[in-house]
Design a protein around this motif. Structure first.
Motif, PDB file in Angstrom:
ATOM      1  N   THR A 102      51.202  49.616  44.490  1.00  0.00           N
ATOM      2  CA  THR A 102      49.905  50.045  45.011  1.00  0.00           C
ATOM      3  C   THR A 102      50.090  50.644  46.398  1.00  0.00           C
ATOM      4  OG1 THR A 102      48.828  48.231  43.818  1.00  0.00           O
ATOM      5  CG2 THR A 102      47.536  49.340  45.524  1.00  0.00           C
ATOM      6  N   VAL A 120      45.200  42.631  44.977  1.00  0.00           N
ATOM      7  CA  VAL A 120      45.543  43.370  43.776  1.00  0.00           C
ATOM      8  C   VAL A 120      44.906  42.660  42.584  1.00  0.00           C
ATOM      9  CG1 VAL A 120      47.683  44.278  44.716  1.00  0.00           C
ATOM     10  CG2 VAL A 120      47.717  42.092  43.516  1.00  0.00           C
ATOM     11  N   LYS A 121      44.796  43.376  41.482  1.00  0.00           N
ATOM     12  CA  LYS A 121      44.079  42.842  40.330  1.00  0.00           C
ATOM     13  C   LYS A 121      44.838  41.704  39.666  1.00  0.00           C
ATOM     14  CE  LYS A 121      41.914  44.269  35.981  1.00  0.00           C
ATOM     15  NZ  LYS A 121      41.678  45.408  35.045  1.00  0.00           N
ATOM     16  N   TRP A 172      53.326  41.479  38.724  1.00  0.00           N
ATOM     17  CA  TRP A 172      52.796  42.052  37.490  1.00  0.00           C
ATOM     18  C   TRP A 172      53.468  43.388  37.167  1.00  0.00           C
ATOM     19  CZ3 TRP A 172      49.979  39.526  34.052  1.00  0.00           C
ATOM     20  CH2 TRP A 172      49.298  40.229  33.064  1.00  0.00           C
ATOM     21  N   SER A 200      53.866  44.060  43.072  1.00  0.00           N
ATOM     22  CA  SER A 200      53.400  42.775  42.546  1.00  0.00           C
ATOM     23  C   SER A 200      54.297  42.268  41.433  1.00  0.00           C
ATOM     24  CB  SER A 200      51.963  42.893  42.027  1.00  0.00           C
ATOM     25  OG  SER A 200      51.949  43.495  40.738  1.00  0.00           O
ATOM     26  N   ASN A 242      47.736  53.554  42.357  1.00  0.00           N
ATOM     27  CA  ASN A 242      48.286  52.374  41.688  1.00  0.00           C
ATOM     28  C   ASN A 242      49.037  52.820  40.445  1.00  0.00           C
ATOM     29  OD1 ASN A 242      47.745  50.055  39.439  1.00  0.00           O
ATOM     30  ND2 ASN A 242      48.133  49.176  41.456  1.00  0.00           N
ATOM     31  N   GLU A 243      50.205  52.243  40.230  1.00  0.00           N
ATOM     32  CA  GLU A 243      50.991  52.609  39.050  1.00  0.00           C
ATOM     33  C   GLU A 243      51.854  51.438  38.610  1.00  0.00           C
ATOM     34  OE1 GLU A 243      54.428  55.847  37.796  1.00  0.00           O
ATOM     35  OE2 GLU A 243      52.643  56.490  38.908  1.00  0.00           O
ATOM     36  N   LYS A 244      51.985  51.301  37.292  1.00  0.00           N
ATOM     37  CA  LYS A 244      52.898  50.311  36.730  1.00  0.00           C
ATOM     38  C   LYS A 244      54.320  50.835  36.919  1.00  0.00           C
ATOM     39  CE  LYS A 244      53.410  46.587  33.968  1.00  0.00           C
ATOM     40  NZ  LYS A 244      52.814  45.263  34.179  1.00  0.00           N
ATOM     41  N   CYS A 296      42.481  51.414  48.618  1.00  0.00           N
ATOM     42  CA  CYS A 296      43.508  51.662  47.616  1.00  0.00           C
ATOM     43  C   CYS A 296      43.568  53.156  47.304  1.00  0.00           C
ATOM     44  CB  CYS A 296      43.208  50.866  46.345  1.00  0.00           C
ATOM     45  SG  CYS A 296      44.410  51.135  45.029  1.00  0.00           S
ATOM     46  N   ASP A 351      53.079  46.236  39.291  1.00  0.00           N
ATOM     47  CA  ASP A 351      52.358  47.361  39.872  1.00  0.00           C
ATOM     48  C   ASP A 351      52.862  47.715  41.265  1.00  0.00           C
ATOM     49  OD1 ASP A 351      50.837  47.416  37.640  1.00  0.00           O
ATOM     50  OD2 ASP A 351      48.969  46.783  38.576  1.00  0.00           O
TER      51      ASP A 351
END
Length: 481
Positions: free
Chosen positions: A164, A137-138, A160, A158, A175-177, A172, A162
């Motif tokens: 995924t 993941v980023k 962070w 994550s 992906n969403e916050k 992938c 996210d």
């Protein structure tokens, strides 16, 4: 009504995770160990605790039928154990060497996922116990993971924040916050529902995070090109970060555990709170429902695991055994038979069958006489139901075919190809799926993500003939068995 029936206090440090198989409970801890208990009386197995990790164990999980147990640790490894004797089958080192925070088996036991603190995610082949694919993941650490019930995709969460969604080739899909301050856990219900809008099939997913929230989502398989994650609702009740969440095996309940030391059980459809459990004295780090009994396990930083029982019977997943990859019934273990009983709504017989050592071979030889005289089942109706289910099992054995060769499956739809075509990337796809891919203005390879230098699709007649011959062989096999 949820009743506390047992407390396990064998770990010497925080309990990080609990996991159920049809007949076992596993727990892991900061004390570097994994402990395994029998569900029949909650006694610890003779080979427990499992020792091998050199630092804290963060997560543990069983394969669908409980043959394997995986555990992952700060030491950068995921260990695979044989649950029959506690022997180590493999030590899977994260390629980056980063601490591994989460691990999960796919529903059909094909893959094992491990996610690490550096954001790396690895898909391991369970049969070979070798690395299959990897990605990352980023931003943030990977701390949560859950497979879709069909095994075609899995979700990671994550630190962070996210969520995924990946397919089984590590592509992938979405992906969403999801949580502003970081995701801590996620789970997917094993029972599909309708999205209520388009009537399409979807699955419910729950996520929780450092923002004190439990969110429910819908994962929609909109078309052959991917998936969509749609927000459904937020469940209230916790006053501090929520560290764990899990669906019951029938999808009717959702449980969460929090830094506020509480465990909350919700009714999934309404979001109403059914129970609030406050027996832990420190943060609740893990909670999970059992697959074949009305049990819930909750673990905490107070070093204990509480076992709860519900008055109403907790239904089991109806596909526990069927999802295991092509295990011949006559080779089933006693645990396999237990899982099958649960799937047939015969959970009350699990203890009786285990006491009489009924494995797959013995199951197929059960008769009305043996049920009456040897197992002492007095109810005529129950005996008839058991024999009917066994007969259905025999019929499935007759009609079952071997697994479809992977090269016959379209990489996009994961279904048997009817009109295979070769794309510019050299891979073969189902014609309609690839045309849809291109029509959505995608100019990259579904397999490599590299640009396609040409959009021409060439019929793969050789592959089509091979698929036709395979189908003919399967038809003849079915006629002669």
């Amino acid at each position: 009504m949820a009743t506390l029936i047992h407390t396990l206090a064998d770990h010497s440090d925080d309990v990080n995770c609990c996991a159920f198989s049809p007949s076992l409970l596993a727990t892991c801890s900061l004390d570097k160990t994994v402990r395994i208990y029998s569900l029949s009386d909650f006694t610890e197995l003779s080979y427990s605790p499992l020792k091998g990790h050199t630092y804290a164990v963060h997560c543990c999980c069983f394969s669908p039928l409980g043959h394997l147990l995986a555990s992952c640790s700060t030491d950068g490894t995921t260990m695979v154990w044989d649950t029959r004797d506690g022997q180590v089958l493999a030590v899977l080192g994260q390629p980056s060497g980063s601490p591994v925070r989460v691990c999960r088996f796919s529903p059909e036991s094909t893959y094992l996922v491990s996610g690490a603190a550096d954001g790396s995610v690895v898909l391991w082949n369970v049969q070979s116990l070798k690395l299959y694919r990897s990605g990352s993941v980023k931003d943030g650490s990977l701390v949560a993971c859950a497979f879709s019930p069909n095994g075609n995709c899995f979700v990671t969460g994550s630190s962070w924040g996210d969520i995924t969604i990946w397919d089984d080739t590590m592509r992938c899909l979405y992906n969403e916050k999801a949580h502003d301050l970081g995701v801590t856990c996620c789970d997917i219900s094993s029972h599909p529902i309708s999205d209520g809008e388009h009537g399409s099939r979807c699955f419910q997913m729950a996520s929780c995070g450092q923002d004190n929230k439990v969110k429910v989502w819908l994962i929609l398989f909109a078309d052959s090109l991917g998936v969509e994650l749609r927000y459904k609702c937020t469940l209230s009740g916790h006053s501090a970060p929520v560290l764990a969440c899990a669906f019951s095996y029938d999808g009717q309940m959702l449980v969460s555990g929090s830094v506020d030391k509480c465990v909350i059980i919700y009714e999934t459809n309404t979001g109403n709170i059914l129970h609030t459990l406050s027996q832990h004295t420190r943060y609740v780090t893990t909670c999970v429902f059992a697959p074949c009994t009305a049990l819930l396990a909750t673990g905490s930083m107070d070093k204990t695991v509480n076992i709860w029982q519900f008055d109403s019977k907790q239904p089991c997943a109806g596909n526990t055994v069927e999802n295991e990859s092509e295990v011949a019934v006559q080779n089933w273990s006693e645990d396999d038979v237990s899982a099958w009983l649960c799937a047939q709504g015969l959970t009350d017989l699990v203890g009786l069958f285990k006491r009489n050592n009924i494995d797959g071979k013995e199951l197929l030889h059960l008769t009305k006489e043996s049920l009456t005289n040897e197992l002492k089942i007095e109810s005529l109706g129950l005996r008839s139901k058991i024999l009917q289910k066994i007969e259905e099992l025999r019929m499935k054995m007759v009609s079952v075919s071997v697994a479809i060769p992977d090269e016959f499956l379209c990489p996009i739809t994961r279904e048997l190809m009817k009109e295979p075509v070769i794309a510019a990337d050299g891979y073969s796809y189902e014609k309609e799926a690839m045309e849809n891919w291109i029509s959505n203005k995608r100019r990259s390879s579904p397999m490599t993500n590299l640009p396609l230098h040409s959009l021409m699709l060439t019929p793969n007649r050789t592959l089509k003939m091979a698929i036709s011959r395979w189908l003919e062989t399967q038809q003849k096999y079915g006629e002669t068995t």
